[in-house]
Design a protein around this motif. Structure first.
Motif, PDB file in Angstrom:
ATOM      1  N   GLN A  78     -19.957  42.391   1.966  1.00 34.72           N
ATOM      2  CA  GLN A  78     -19.953  41.195   2.811  1.00 34.72           C
ATOM      3  C   GLN A  78     -19.567  41.553   4.251  1.00 34.72           C
ATOM      4  OE1 GLN A  78     -17.680  37.908   1.074  1.00 34.72           O
ATOM      5  NE2 GLN A  78     -18.069  38.712  -0.973  1.00 34.72           N
ATOM      6  N   GLN A  79     -18.565  42.416   4.400  1.00 37.11           N
ATOM      7  CA  GLN A  79     -18.156  42.821   5.741  1.00 37.11           C
ATOM      8  C   GLN A  79     -19.269  43.577   6.458  1.00 37.11           C
ATOM      9  OE1 GLN A  79     -14.585  44.998   4.757  1.00 37.11           O
ATOM     10  NE2 GLN A  79     -13.267  43.216   5.067  1.00 37.11           N
ATOM     11  N   LEU A  80     -19.992  44.410   5.723  1.00 40.22           N
ATOM     12  CA  LEU A  80     -21.112  45.144   6.316  1.00 40.22           C
ATOM     13  C   LEU A  80     -22.178  44.182   6.817  1.00 40.22           C
ATOM     14  CD1 LEU A  80     -22.651  47.750   6.950  1.00 40.22           C
ATOM     15  CD2 LEU A  80     -23.475  47.744   4.573  1.00 40.22           C
ATOM     16  N   VAL A  81     -22.440  43.144   6.038  1.00 38.59           N
ATOM     17  CA  VAL A  81     -23.450  42.168   6.452  1.00 38.59           C
ATOM     18  C   VAL A  81     -22.988  41.405   7.692  1.00 38.59           C
ATOM     19  CG1 VAL A  81     -24.686  40.077   5.765  1.00 38.59           C
ATOM     20  CG2 VAL A  81     -24.432  41.958   4.149  1.00 38.59           C
ATOM     21  N   TRP A  82     -21.709  41.105   7.773  1.00 41.11           N
ATOM     22  CA  TRP A  82     -21.214  40.428   8.977  1.00 41.11           C
ATOM     23  C   TRP A  82     -21.337  41.334  10.201  1.00 41.11           C
ATOM     24  CZ3 TRP A  82     -20.937  35.629  10.033  1.00 41.11           C
ATOM     25  CH2 TRP A  82     -20.696  34.689   9.036  1.00 41.11           C
ATOM     26  N   PHE A  83     -21.129  42.628  10.032  1.00 40.69           N
ATOM     27  CA  PHE A  83     -21.390  43.568  11.131  1.00 40.69           C
ATOM     28  C   PHE A  83     -22.864  43.503  11.538  1.00 40.69           C
ATOM     29  CE2 PHE A  83     -17.494  46.060   9.801  1.00 40.69           C
ATOM     30  CZ  PHE A  83     -16.847  45.928  11.018  1.00 40.69           C
ATOM     31  N   LEU A  84     -23.727  43.387  10.540  1.00 46.22           N
ATOM     32  CA  LEU A  84     -25.158  43.284  10.801  1.00 46.22           C
ATOM     33  C   LEU A  84     -25.471  42.009  11.587  1.00 46.22           C
ATOM     34  CD1 LEU A  84     -28.129  44.139  10.309  1.00 46.22           C
ATOM     35  CD2 LEU A  84     -27.994  42.985   8.102  1.00 46.22           C
ATOM     36  N   VAL A  85     -24.837  40.901  11.221  1.00 49.36           N
ATOM     37  CA  VAL A  85     -25.060  39.643  11.925  1.00 49.36           C
ATOM     38  C   VAL A  85     -24.599  39.751  13.374  1.00 49.36           C
ATOM     39  CG1 VAL A  85     -24.387  37.212  12.046  1.00 49.36           C
ATOM     40  CG2 VAL A  85     -24.937  38.246   9.835  1.00 49.36           C
ATOM     41  N   VAL A  86     -23.418  40.345  13.582  1.00 51.29           N
ATOM     42  CA  VAL A  86     -22.894  40.502  14.945  1.00 51.29           C
ATOM     43  C   VAL A  86     -23.809  41.401  15.779  1.00 51.29           C
ATOM     44  CG1 VAL A  86     -20.983  41.436  16.308  1.00 51.29           C
ATOM     45  CG2 VAL A  86     -20.507  40.053  14.282  1.00 51.29           C
ATOM     46  N   ALA A  87     -24.247  42.510  15.192  1.00 45.33           N
ATOM     47  CA  ALA A  87     -25.140  43.421  15.906  1.00 45.33           C
ATOM     48  C   ALA A  87     -26.467  42.733  16.245  1.00 45.33           C
ATOM     49  CB  ALA A  87     -25.399  44.670  15.070  1.00 45.33           C
ATOM     50  N   SER A  88     -26.968  41.914  15.344  1.00 40.08           N
ATOM     51  CA  SER A  88     -28.218  41.190  15.590  1.00 40.08           C
ATOM     52  C   SER A  88     -28.043  40.164  16.707  1.00 40.08           C
ATOM     53  CB  SER A  88     -28.689  40.493  14.311  1.00 40.08           C
ATOM     54  OG  SER A  88     -28.910  41.423  13.278  1.00 40.08           O
TER      55      SER A  88
END
Length: 336
Positions: free
Chosen positions: A187-197
């Motif tokens: 879940q934390q990795l996906v939130w990093f992905l959202v922030v990067a996007s």
């Protein structure tokens, strides 16, 4: 044909006082109808972004030189304004189509049984975002396509896409407590992905603001930056998003994650590859208008795909909790 029921004075008063509650008392849409109604604003949000890009790329940004009228003397575009006036005014008219799609989504969500307050609120959130961005679009025209307001206009459209995507997803699931399908590190990795996007899209607006497509043939202010340098930063962020997506897919495979998160991560990866190809081709071919427009469309698809990955990390089953019905909502609406 059956008899048309008589509309009493009390019915008329109730319809005027709270039309949504009045409709909900007399109509129950199917689940499929609600899901389709939630999809229409998402589709129209993408259309409005793409046509807004067409306005800028054809140099029609000041085709209607004022707002809310098209000219000081005319609400609509006139024949004398030519192609640019028609393009700009046509894009303005699409805002009404978007409003109709959002309105239909609100009505369908409000009339669904049992009543789902969270779904209706997502519809109203879209409505206020559309209204706010329409005003912001008018400001963009009034300040002569200032690049900072143009960037804010696009980011507001991106926020609308996010809410529309969430509503579309929520229409296809229940109101039970969300149950995570993956562990906290994923879940934390996906939130990093959202922030990067999010950063990727924000920097993309800076590339636009500093780049050659100002939106009008007249002298338009640009951001005082070297657009090629900003474009390279944009490319670096794109590679970060691609890397995070590939890492996510690899981890999901390793932990034997459910099919839905895997499928949506795969979809995101494919969309990113297509968007990357378009981005590099447009960069090395001096930003042809057609490819820039296609890149804007790809930006919408990337953002939606990222959000779908985030929303796929949990499931929300149906709930047996009694939710407030139309009568209760009518009372709340009257008090408000």
């Amino acid at each position: 044909m059956g008899r048309v029921p008589n509309v009493t004075r009390a019915d008329a008063v109730a319809a005027v006082r709270n039309p949504l509650a009045f409709i909900a008392e007399r109509w129950t849409p199917t689940r499929r109808t609600v899901q389709r109604a939630a999809l229409y604003p998402l589709v129209m949000s993408v259309v409005i972004v793409v046509t807004g890009g067409a306005v800028r790329l054809t140099g029609s940004g000041l085709g209607c030189p004022t707002w809310p009228k098209c000219t000081d003397d005319s609400l609509t575009a006139t024949g004398a304004m030519g192609f640019h006036g028609a393009i700009e005014f046509g894009n303005r008219m699409l805002t009404y189509v978007l409003c109709a799609a959002v309105g239909w989504a609100i009505i369908a969500a409000r009339a669904e049984k049992p009543y789902r307050r969270s779904l209706t609120r997502l519809g109203w959130a879209q409505f206020w975002l559309v209204m706010s961005n329409a005003v912001l679009g008018g400001i963009v025209v009034l300040v002569g396509l200032n690049p900072y307001t143009v960037a804010a206009h696009f980011l507001a459209a991106t926020a609308l896409l996010a809410v529309a995507a969430v509503m579309w997803q929520r229409a296809r699931e229940g109101d039970g407590e969300p149950r995570p399908l993956v562990g906290r590190p994923v879940q934390q990795l996906v939130w990093f992905l959202v922030v990067a996007s999010t950063l990727l899209i924000a920097v993309g607006t800076v590339v636009t603001g500093a780049g050659p497509h100002a939106g009008d043939s007249s002298e338009v202010e640009r951001m005082p930056l070297d657009w090629e340098t900003v474009a390279k930063l944009h490319a670096v962020l794109a590679w970060i998003v691609v890397t995070l997506t590939f890492a996510l897919w690899f981890i999901l495979k390793a932990v034997d994650a459910p099919k839905d998160p895997l499928d949506r991560t795969r979809d995101l990866f494919l969309v990113l590859l297509g968007q990357g190809v378009i981005g590099y081709v447009q960069y090395f071919t001096d930003l042809p208008e057609a490819l820039v427009g296609l890149h804007m469309f790809g930006s919408c698809l990337v953002w939606i795909a990222v959000l779908r990955v985030l929303l796929a990390l949990r499931e929300r089953p149906g709930t047996t909790i009694d939710l407030p019905g139309p009568a209760a909502e009518a009372t709340v609406g009257t008090r408000a």
